[in-house]
Design a protein around this motif. Structure first.
Motif, PDB file in Angstrom:
ATOM      1  N   THR A   1      21.326  27.836 -11.309  1.00  0.00           N
ATOM      2  CA  THR A   1      22.733  28.603 -11.256  1.00  0.00           C
ATOM      3  C   THR A   1      23.912  27.049 -10.741  1.00  0.00           C
ATOM      4  O   THR A   1      24.551  26.523 -11.506  1.00  0.00           O
ATOM      5  CB  THR A   1      23.282  29.250 -10.414  1.00  0.00           C
ATOM      6  OG1 THR A   1      22.780  30.442 -10.920  1.00  0.00           O
ATOM      7  CG2 THR A   1      24.635  29.560 -11.052  1.00  0.00           C
TER       8      THR A   1
ATOM      9  N   LEU B   1      16.354  31.000  -8.301  1.00  0.00           N
ATOM     10  CA  LEU B   1      17.374  31.029  -8.652  1.00  0.00           C
ATOM     11  C   LEU B   1      18.367  30.795  -8.331  1.00  0.00           C
ATOM     12  O   LEU B   1      19.945  29.771  -9.506  1.00  0.00           O
ATOM     13  CB  LEU B   1      17.792  32.515  -9.373  1.00  0.00           C
ATOM     14  CG  LEU B   1      18.184  33.543  -9.789  1.00  0.00           C
ATOM     15  CD1 LEU B   1      17.316  33.273 -11.122  1.00  0.00           C
ATOM     16  CD2 LEU B   1      18.363  34.907  -9.687  1.00  0.00           C
TER      17      LEU B   1
ATOM     18  N   ILE C   1      14.675  36.103 -16.015  1.00  0.00           N
ATOM     19  CA  ILE C   1      13.638  36.107 -14.328  1.00  0.00           C
ATOM     20  C   ILE C   1      14.246  37.348 -14.173  1.00  0.00           C
ATOM     21  O   ILE C   1      13.085  37.575 -13.096  1.00  0.00           O
ATOM     22  CB  ILE C   1      14.419  34.964 -13.969  1.00  0.00           C
ATOM     23  CG1 ILE C   1      14.396  33.280 -14.603  1.00  0.00           C
ATOM     24  CG2 ILE C   1      14.378  34.938 -12.264  1.00  0.00           C
ATOM     25  CD1 ILE C   1      15.186  32.443 -14.273  1.00  0.00           C
ATOM     26  N   ASP C   2      15.004  37.441 -13.893  1.00  0.00           N
ATOM     27  CA  ASP C   2      15.038  39.078 -12.954  1.00  0.00           C
ATOM     28  C   ASP C   2      15.216  40.196 -13.965  1.00  0.00           C
ATOM     29  O   ASP C   2      16.664  40.424 -14.046  1.00  0.00           O
ATOM     30  CB  ASP C   2      16.515  39.097 -11.949  1.00  0.00           C
ATOM     31  CG  ASP C   2      16.447  40.152 -10.814  1.00  0.00           C
ATOM     32  OD1 ASP C   2      15.444  41.375 -11.394  1.00  0.00           O
ATOM     33  OD2 ASP C   2      16.863  39.827  -9.938  1.00  0.00           O
TER      34      ASP C   2
ATOM     35  N   TYR D   1      19.302  34.833 -17.091  1.00  0.00           N
ATOM     36  CA  TYR D   1      18.458  34.573 -16.014  1.00  0.00           C
ATOM     37  C   TYR D   1      18.081  36.429 -15.769  1.00  0.00           C
ATOM     38  O   TYR D   1      17.156  36.688 -15.629  1.00  0.00           O
ATOM     39  CB  TYR D   1      20.227  35.568 -15.678  1.00  0.00           C
ATOM     40  CG  TYR D   1      21.019  34.257 -14.006  1.00  0.00           C
ATOM     41  CD1 TYR D   1      19.832  33.681 -13.501  1.00  0.00           C
ATOM     42  CD2 TYR D   1      22.480  34.858 -14.287  1.00  0.00           C
ATOM     43  CE1 TYR D   1      20.375  32.846 -12.157  1.00  0.00           C
ATOM     44  CE2 TYR D   1      23.257  33.652 -13.451  1.00  0.00           C
ATOM     45  CZ  TYR D   1      22.184  32.775 -12.478  1.00  0.00           C
ATOM     46  OH  TYR D   1      22.115  31.996 -11.344  1.00  0.00           O
TER      47      TYR D   1
ATOM     48  N   ASN E   1      11.110  32.551  -5.812  1.00  0.00           N
ATOM     49  CA  ASN E   1      11.581  33.313  -5.660  1.00  0.00           C
ATOM     50  C   ASN E   1      13.168  32.168  -5.449  1.00  0.00           C
ATOM     51  O   ASN E   1      14.390  33.021  -4.765  1.00  0.00           O
ATOM     52  CB  ASN E   1      11.008  34.358  -4.618  1.00  0.00           C
ATOM     53  CG  ASN E   1       9.915  35.578  -5.465  1.00  0.00           C
ATOM     54  OD1 ASN E   1      10.659  36.014  -6.429  1.00  0.00           O
ATOM     55  ND2 ASN E   1       9.084  34.757  -5.481  1.00  0.00           N
TER      56      ASN E   1
END
Length: 334
Positions: free
Chosen positions: A259, A255, A325-326, A322, A252
């Motif tokens: 980036t 992320l 992942i989310d 992205y 968690n």
């Protein structure tokens, strides 16, 4: 919904590339001095003999390279050439093309920066996570302090220190170059060993400078997730600490790290300039430095265009990852 999200991101990437191409065309032409006359003067100063009327020869070369045309015409020709994948010719190494010049240095930079970025990302992310984890090793936490201190130094300064210690004093590594001068490059063990031997000091300077930055970022992210309910729930369920650390903590907190990784990979060309200059490493960053020194417009444009496209492409690929992942990202945060 995902396709609409991908289409929006793809459109943004095209806009970014178009703006980058325009800026890339304008910036080199704002540099003071005439690149053609500078090349001719350098040729005469280096023993090139009598080159005749510099102004007349310079005018002929401007016409040859299209630099005598109005700026808008040059801009239109630039776009037209890009669509045919023609980056032009090098003013300093004519008749070599820009593509040939870039391809000569690109493998060196991609190999060095790709390897060091991924190694420093892995080491720094793991180190930062273990430093923030309450049940982390004391040795790791103690190791983090000197790593953070070294990482506060710039690339080139670490490179100069390593160069002095290991190339000048101890003489265990070469002072510069990409491979031994006597080595005939090929897919042989001698070539791999020679390249790795010459890349050791540049790679070490980059890794030492980057590990701390990755560790700081990851430590902050892990600290921010420690108070989340899913961590408390996982602990209450009695899950093993290793699983909580990897699956609930690091996963968690990763992320923002991804980036930064995408941005870093997009900047691998520019990030290597000083290191490649210090070690005379034959990469694309050193070529960009030489092109700026000689006002080689087309090589500058070609390398910066490569940098711009690589950053835009990296960001686009990151935007595709992205939502995996989310999923809330593809839905606009809903």
């Amino acid at each position: 919904m995902y396709l609409a999200y991908v289409a929006r991101r793809f459109g943004m990437m095209l806009v970014v590339i178009a703006l980058a191409v325009t800026i890339n065309f304008v910036i080199p032409r704002l540099m003071p001095g005439d690149p053609i006359e500078q090349q001719l003067n350098q040729l005469a100063a280096s023993g090139g003999g009598q080159i005749g009327d510099v102004q007349a020869i310079a005018a002929a070369y401007r016409a040859k390279f299209g630099l005598d045309q109005p700026m808008l015409a040059q801009y239109a020709n630039y776009w037209k050439a890009l669509f045919s994948l023609d980056l032009g010719v090098s003013l300093a190494h004519h008749p070599a093309t820009v593509a040939e010049t870039i391809l000569a240095g690109l493998p060196w930079t991609v190999g060095l920066l790709g390897f060091t970025t991924l190694v420093s990302f892995a080491l720094g992310t793991w180190l930062g996570a273990r430093m923030a984890w309450p049940r982390g090793s004391r040795i790791v936490k103690a190791l983090g302090v000197p790593v953070l201190l070294v990482s506060a130094l710039p690339y080139f300064l670490i490179g100069l220190v390593l160069l002095f210690l290991f190339a000048t004093v101890l003489k265990v590594f070469p002072a510069g170059g990409g491979h031994p001068f006597t080595l005939q490059l090929g897919w042989t063990w001698e070539s791999v060993r020679g390249i790795a031997y010459h890349a050791a000091l540049p790679a070490a300077s980059i890794i030492l400078a980057e590990v701390g930055a990755w560790a700081i970022g990851m430590r902050g992210m892990v600290v921010s997730v420690l108070g989340e309910d899913y961590i408390t729930l996982a602990e209450a369920k009695g899950l093993p600490d290793r699983r909580i650390f990897l699956w609930y903590g690091m996963r968690n907190a990763m992320l923002p790290q991804f980036t930064v990784l995408a941005l870093t990979l997009g900047h691998i060309v520019s990030g290597a300039i000083l290191v490649e200059v210090v070690f005379a490493y034959p990469g694309i960053g050193y070529q960009l430095y030489q092109a700026i020194q000689t006002k080689d417009y087309f090589v500058i444009q070609g390398i910066i265009l490569l940098l711009s496209v690589s950053i835009a492409l990296a960001m686009f690929l990151l935007d595709l990852v992205y939502p995996l992942i989310d999923p809330r990202i593809a839905a606009g945060g809903r």
